[in-house]
Design an enzyme around this catalytic site. Structure first.
Site, PDB file in Angstrom:
ATOM      1  N   LYS A   9       0.861  -1.190   0.000  1.00 30.13           N
ATOM      2  CA  LYS A   9       0.000   0.000   0.000  1.00 30.13           C
ATOM      3  C   LYS A   9       0.893   1.234   0.000  1.00 30.13           C
ATOM      4  O   LYS A   9       1.868   1.299   0.764  1.00 30.13           O
ATOM      5  CB  LYS A   9      -0.900  -0.028   1.251  1.00 30.13           C
ATOM      6  CG  LYS A   9      -1.929   1.104   1.312  1.00 30.13           C
ATOM      7  CD  LYS A   9      -2.826   0.992   2.556  1.00 30.13           C
ATOM      8  CE  LYS A   9      -3.934   2.042   2.559  1.00 30.13           C
ATOM      9  NZ  LYS A   9      -4.819   1.922   3.738  1.00 30.13           N
ATOM     10  N   SER A  40     -10.366   0.254   7.151  1.00 31.21           N
ATOM     11  CA  SER A  40      -9.721   0.304   5.836  1.00 31.21           C
ATOM     12  C   SER A  40      -9.041  -0.987   5.382  1.00 31.21           C
ATOM     13  O   SER A  40      -8.607  -1.083   4.242  1.00 31.21           O
ATOM     14  CB  SER A  40      -8.693   1.436   5.795  1.00 31.21           C
ATOM     15  OG  SER A  40      -9.342   2.670   5.658  1.00 31.21           O
ATOM     16  N   SER A  82      -9.920   2.256   2.795  1.00 33.50           N
ATOM     17  CA  SER A  82      -8.950   2.915   1.938  1.00 33.50           C
ATOM     18  C   SER A  82      -7.989   1.964   1.239  1.00 33.50           C
ATOM     19  O   SER A  82      -7.374   2.345   0.247  1.00 33.50           O
ATOM     20  CB  SER A  82      -8.137   3.917   2.754  1.00 33.50           C
ATOM     21  OG  SER A  82      -7.349   3.236   3.715  1.00 33.50           O
TER      22      SER A  82
END
Ligand SMILES: [Mg+2]
Ligand SMILES: [Zn+2]
Lengths: 490, 497, 95
Positions: B78, B186, B162
């Site tokens: 990420k 998330s 997210s």
């Protein structure tokens, strides 16, 4: 705070007498190798941004980790200020934008500081002593530095100081004159230096004062205060207070009123001026720093630090008065620096304390001052000075010769006993030898001998001649006694 | 041999150990899959050269019999984790071409254990979002598609957020697993939306050092992978003490992989009645009941419990998280790194840089956070929210003290929605996506999302298990039980390739 | 509590985010929607409840006082938009 007003401290305005009320926030740089929340060095004078860690530069994802020594230093300082030590304190973020504040917030302690209320005993030059209340002491980060004179439209930012640990020491508004304020800072600095928690070097910015000044008619409630930011010498603190107090008095006597604001002291112009740029939008949005847990320790930790504290100036002064019979004034002079007190004590140990104090204060300090040296750089060691005093005490040399001896040791060094021996500086106590000299002088000066009977003050002349004849080494008491007897003076 | 990128992480690991294929072959298969999947926009940056270089090293290690726990396994990272010498963006324009000179603790742990980096994964800007529609690098597209009356719709679906890039990449078999972060859901919400497994460990299990901060007291890193076992393996490497993060626990990392086979016999699983929210789709309720039945059938005791402050969690979260974010994001000021919009004075520089650099959702949250911390409002909002957090945590403590070992809830209140479908909604409607997950962050507890079935549109739904602090092992055991009962999720065929 | 346009401007300035006049209205609406949502917390009885300061109870780790970082000015300014002689440059700041 409501002590009776001392009329001597009032300032005369055009219309009235005014009392000035002063409180101070001192920012003292904690003595530590690395910063409060990062492993970068605190050393002074590094190349730009060289004493900067990723944390200090607020790189994304960087986190603060507290320096254990800075915590210990704050606790030691709190103990030295006879203050409440809080076993639980909290670090908060003080949010504002400024180029020398890389995180966009300063980590400080707001609601729950590490140290609470304490006090400082301050001796004033006239012998009066006042107690100044300490409201709190908290730990916080210093900001970086901006240079404004490198380019016409740019400021240059260096983060070497960013994150250095500061202790903010907040006093109560207990000070009533610039003299008191200067004495307070001086005393606080002495305590910090004794503790070894701040070097107190104002030139390097290790100690800076924010001075809150207000004026009022005696007996009135507190007036509106102005804060004079970042005053960096004790002399300027005095000047800034005088200047600001007079500015406020003039405004009030003119029918105006004081608006609370932050001001800057300009020593060149001898005036304070408003810092409007810092005034704007004072909303710091304090909240506990979520990157840090509360700072907690137990009483045993505090007790351990207390046990390791050195003797502080007040205690030392009291001991010097009690043990060495010194005047409060002399003791105060000697304890002002830990190194002077240590030096004195090494000289005085096992000797006459008063004589030692005289020698240290009058001869040694005088000479050091003249040469611009501090005590650590004294060419005459405590051991050497002690020997000189021993030689006087034993009657081996006279006080006068001792001063010559001090001079020799100062410039050439050496063991004072050996110097006295080698240079034949010993005092002559053998009355036979003195008598020979006296007889000779009497024989050579019959007219003076005749006059001396009517005019006993001539004795001094005979003493001088005898000392001269003996190279200053004759025991003055013996010379006196002999001359009196032979000249028939009572 | 089937496509190497279709293997689970554990299968790939075993294949490498058995020398069935090389790390280079495994990595090349993934690089090819990534290249073909650009329509999903899961990656912000692909790093194939680096991946191949790491794979070479892994092959050498394996040949020398020195294989490490994640040797040669290609992962996606990420783009919230700072990676040394590799541009890190947080999916924001404000970081510009920021190239860290440091490596986040979590990714450093992965490289220590021999993992291979395929690239940096897309996300909501600064991890603020629940649909991966706030990224400055464009929306991430889910590999899933709806079935309407038995016909596959071409409408693009969100992967959740997210960690939308992480979830999409894992579901599309572009990587064996991915790092993710979870501040309010998330990890778990995108995992549920994409039929993958995601665990947010206990706050303090993984170091936050080097991960771009959103809300410090809530942020935790964790993995997203295709099976419970794969998540257990990855978390075992990501977690661990770190002296550089004061909030990171000094606890040894348990053998999570071993824990998955423990079963749930004798465990008490709580079903919190407050999660039965009004208007919850029947399919969600059905799935939740199904999950409880599976656990009961495997020997667990199911008990209804009460977590009375649950309904306060989301509003309290939307005070605490923006407040911390407003302060954490103050460092993006155009002075030391990232975007700078020139201006004649410093205030202008700040204001223009931050207006241009932050996207709409981030600006909105910074504004809310600034407001709730400002003079006169701090006590009414922030302090009150932190008190409510204490109450939320107490609810869980009471349940655990009463003998509950883990808590079962739905992971999300619905399945994934279409890209753009929520565009006209007010921010609060979007925030409701996290209604089942935020309580876990507010209380600092571990939570895992595990796929449990499909809804009427053929989209995956997930269940969430919430555990005691630092008891991720029980979560892995219970999640494995659900995975076994539900059967491994069949992921969509690569329509994007 | 709800915010007016003036408050939106004040908050934007505090947060150092430029807001155009056209943005003020929509922002005001969004902020008020969020504030209305969190308003319900006002009804919660929090009497005597300590605000959470650390979600996992543990003692704060401390560092030894040692110099372990620094001496990397080049890296510190490597990403800076404007830099000279290892300083960060900003428009002139008037004190
Ligand atoms: Mg301060
Ligand atoms: Zn580097």
């Amino acid at each position: 705070m409501n002590a009776p007003v001392n009329p001597k401290k009032l300032i005369k305005g055009g219309l009235h007498d005014w009392e000035v009320v002063i409180g101070m926030e001192i920012h003292a740089q904690v003595t530590s190798r690395s910063k409060l929340f990062s492993g970068a060095s605190t050393a002074f004078g590094a190349e730009p941004n060289d004493n900067v860690s990723l944390v200090d530069a607020a790189m994304p994802g960087m986190l603060p980790v507290i320096n254990a020594e800075c915590v210990a230093q704050a606790v030691r300082t709190g103990l030295g200020l006879k203050a409440q030590i809080n076993l639980r304190s909290v670090f908060d973020r003080k949010n504002y934008f400024y180029p020398d504040l890389p995180q966009g917030y300063q980590i400080s302690q707001y609601k729950d500081p590490i140290v609470g209320a304490g006090e400082v005993l301050v001796d004033l030059p006239d012998g009066e002593a006042i107690t100044v209340g300490i409201e709190r002491l908290h730990l916080e980060q210093d900001a970086g530095k901006s240079l404004h004179d490198q380019a016409p439209n740019l400021s240059f930012v260096d983060l070497n100081r960013s994150g250095v640990a500061l202790m903010e020491i907040v006093s109560r508004p207990d000070l009533r004159s610039s003299e008191e304020a200067k004495a307070y800072v001086t005393k606080l600095r002495t305590i910090l230096r004794y503790l070894g928690t701040c070097d107190g070097d104002m030139e390097k910015g290790s100690l800076r004062a924010d001075v809150n000044v207000s004026v009022r008619r005696p007996g009135d409630p507190l007036g509106t205060r102005c804060e004079i930011k970042n005053v960096n010498s004790i002399r300027f603190i005095g000047q800034a207070i005088e200047t600001e107090a007079r500015r406020q008095i003039a405004i009030i006597e003119d029918g105006g009123s004081i608006s609370q604001e932050t001001r800057l002291f300009d020593p060149g112009k001898g005036e304070t001026r408003s810092m409007r740029s810092k005034e704007e939008a004072h909303d710091y949005r304090y909240f506990p720093d979520p990157d840090l847990l509360p700072l907690e320790f137990d009483q045993a930790y505090v007790d351990g630090l207390a046990a390791g504290l050195p003797e502080l100036p007040d205690a030392k002064k009291a001991r010097f008065v009690a043990d060495f019979g010194l005047s409060a004034y002399d003791a105060g002079v000697l304890v002002a620096e830990r190194s002077s007190a240590d030096y004195y004590e090494a000289v005085a140990r096992g000797r006459d304390g008063k004589a030692a104090a005289n020698w240290v204060i009058n001869e040694l300090f005088g000479r050091l001052n003249k040469e611009g040296l501090n005590i650590e750089a004294s060419p005459v060691s405590a051991g050497q000075l002690g020997s000189i005093i021993d030689l006087i005490g034993a009657g081996t040399i006279s006080g006068k010769i001792a001063k010559d001896l001090f001079e020799i040791v100062w410039s050439e060094g050496g063991d004072p006993h050996a110097v006295v021996e080698a240079r034949g500086m010993k005092q002559v106590t053998d009355t036979g030898a003195i008598e020979t000299a006296v007889d000779q002088i009497i024989a050579q000066n019959p007219d003076k001998v005749a006059q001396a009977k009517e005019k006993p003050t001539l004795l001094g002349w005979f003493v001088g001649q005898t000392m001269k004849a003996t190279g200053g080494k004759a025991n003055p008491a013996a010379v006196n006694a002999l001359l009196k007897a032979k000249l028939g003076i009572e | 041999m089937s496509e190497l990128n279709e293997l689970t992480l554990a299968e790939a690991r075993d294949g490498l150990r058995a020398r069935t294929f090389s790390a280079r072959e495994l990595t090349q298969a993934h690089i090819a899959a990534v290249e073909k999947a650009r329509a999903l926009n899961a990656f912000i940056l692909e790093t194939p050269e680096r991946a191949l270089a790491q794979a070479e090293v892994s092959d050498a290690k394996i040949a020398a019999g020195e294989g490490r726990p994640l040797e040669g396994l290609p992962l996606g990272i990420k783009d919230l984790f700072c990676t040394h010498g590799v541009t890190t963006t947080a999916a924001s324009k404000i970081l510009g071409g920021f190239e860290p000179h440091y490596e986040s603790a979590v990714t450093a742990n992965l490289w220590r254990d021999g993992a291979v980096m395929l690239g940096k994964l897309n996300l909501d800007e600064f991890a603020m979002g629940s649909s991966n529609e706030t990224s400055a690098f464009g929306d991430v597209v889910s590999p899933w598609r709806r079935q309407v009356d038995g016909v596959v719709s071409e409408a693009r679906i969100v992967p959740g957020g997210s960690s939308g890039g992480s979830a999409a990449a894992v579901a599309a078999r572009l990587c064996l697993g991915a790092t993710a972060t979870d501040t309010g859901g998330s990890i778990r919400q995108p995992a549920a939306f994409t039929g993958t497994v995601g665990i947010k460990p206990t706050y303090g299990r993984c170091s936050r050092w080097g991960t771009v901060a959103f809300a410090s007291s809530l942020d935790q890193a964790g993995p997203i992978a295709r099976t419970v076992r794969d998540c257990a393996i990855l978390l075992g490497s990501m977690a661990g003490p770190d002296a550089r993060d004061t909030t990171c626990a000094d606890l040894p990392v348990p053998d999570f992989e071993a824990a998955i086979s423990r079963g749930v016999k004798g465990l008490t699983i709580g079903i919190p009645k407050e999660y039965r929210v009004e208007g919850m789709p029947a399919e969600i309720q059905r799935l939740w009941d199904q999950g409880a039945d599976w656990l009961r059938a495997a020997g667990a005791t199911i008990r209804e419990i009460s977590l009375p402050n649950t309904r306060h969690a989301l509003p309290a979260y939307y005070i605490v998280a923006p407040a911390e974010a407003s302060s954490n994001l103050a460092r993006y000021d155009g002075v030391r790194y990232g975007l700078r919009v020139p201006a004649g004075d410093i205030v202008g520089l700040y204001e223009k840089t931050r207006a241009a650099g932050f996207g709409r959702e981030v600006r909105r949250r910074i504004m809310i956070g600034t407001y709730v911390l400002s003079a006169g409002y701090y006590d009414a909002y922030y302090v009150r929210a932190q008190k409510i957090r204490t109450l939320i945590k107490r609810d869980f403590e009471a349940a655990y003290a009463d003998g509950v070992d883990a808590i079962l809830t739905p992971a999300t209140p619905s399945s994934a929605f279409g890209i753009g479908e929520m565009a006209s909604a007010d921010p609060v409607e979007m925030y409701l996506n996290d209604v089942f997950t935020v309580t876990v962050n507010m209380a600092g507890l571990p939570g895992i999302a595990v796929p449990a079935g499909l809804d009427g549109q053929g989209l995956p739904l997930g269940l969430q298990l919430i555990g005691r602090p630092f008891d991720e092992e029980t979560l892995f055991a219970a999640a494995q039980t659900i995975e076994d009962a539900a059967g491994r999720m069949t992921l969509p065929k690569p329509w994007w390739a | 509590m709800s915010v007016d346009a003036q408050t939106v401007r004040r908050i934007a300035h505090l947060a150092r985010i430029a807001v155009s006049e056209e943005e003020v209205g929509p922002l005001q609406g969004e902020l008020n929607a969020i504030l209305a949502f969190v308003e319900q917390l006002g009804a919660v009885d929090v009497e005597g409840v300590e605000p959470m300061t650390s979600v996992t109870p543990m003692a704060m780790k401390k560092r030894e006082d040692a110099v372990t970082d620094g001496g990397r000015a080049r890296e510190i300014v490597a990403n800076a938009p404007e830099t000279e002689d290892h300083y960060f440059l900003v428009p002139k700041v008037i004190e």
